[in-house]
Design a protein around this motif. Structure first.
Motif: not given
Length: 59
Positions: A9, A16-23
């Motif tokens: 991060n 930008d805009g990638v949510e934590k679960p996807k990360k």
């Protein structure tokens, strides 16, 4: 939070805009690919691993 996720991060690895679960999902995929790149961490005989690495040419 996982320190690897914090580092990724911080360096702007994710768009930008990638949510934590996807990360976390992306991080799992990365970890799966890099598990034994430098060392077989499942092998308990680290002396053998070190000797193997010593034998590899750097060029």
């Amino acid at each position: 939070e996982d320190f690897r996720l914090k580092i990724l991060n911080k360096i702007g690895f994710f768009e930008d805009g990638v949510e934590k679960p996807k990360k976390k999902e992306i991080l799992k995929l990365i970890n799966k690919q890099l598990v034994n790149v430098y060392c077989d961490w499942n092998n308990k005989n680290y002396g053998v691993e070190l000797n193997t690495k010593r034998g590899h040419s750097v060029y």
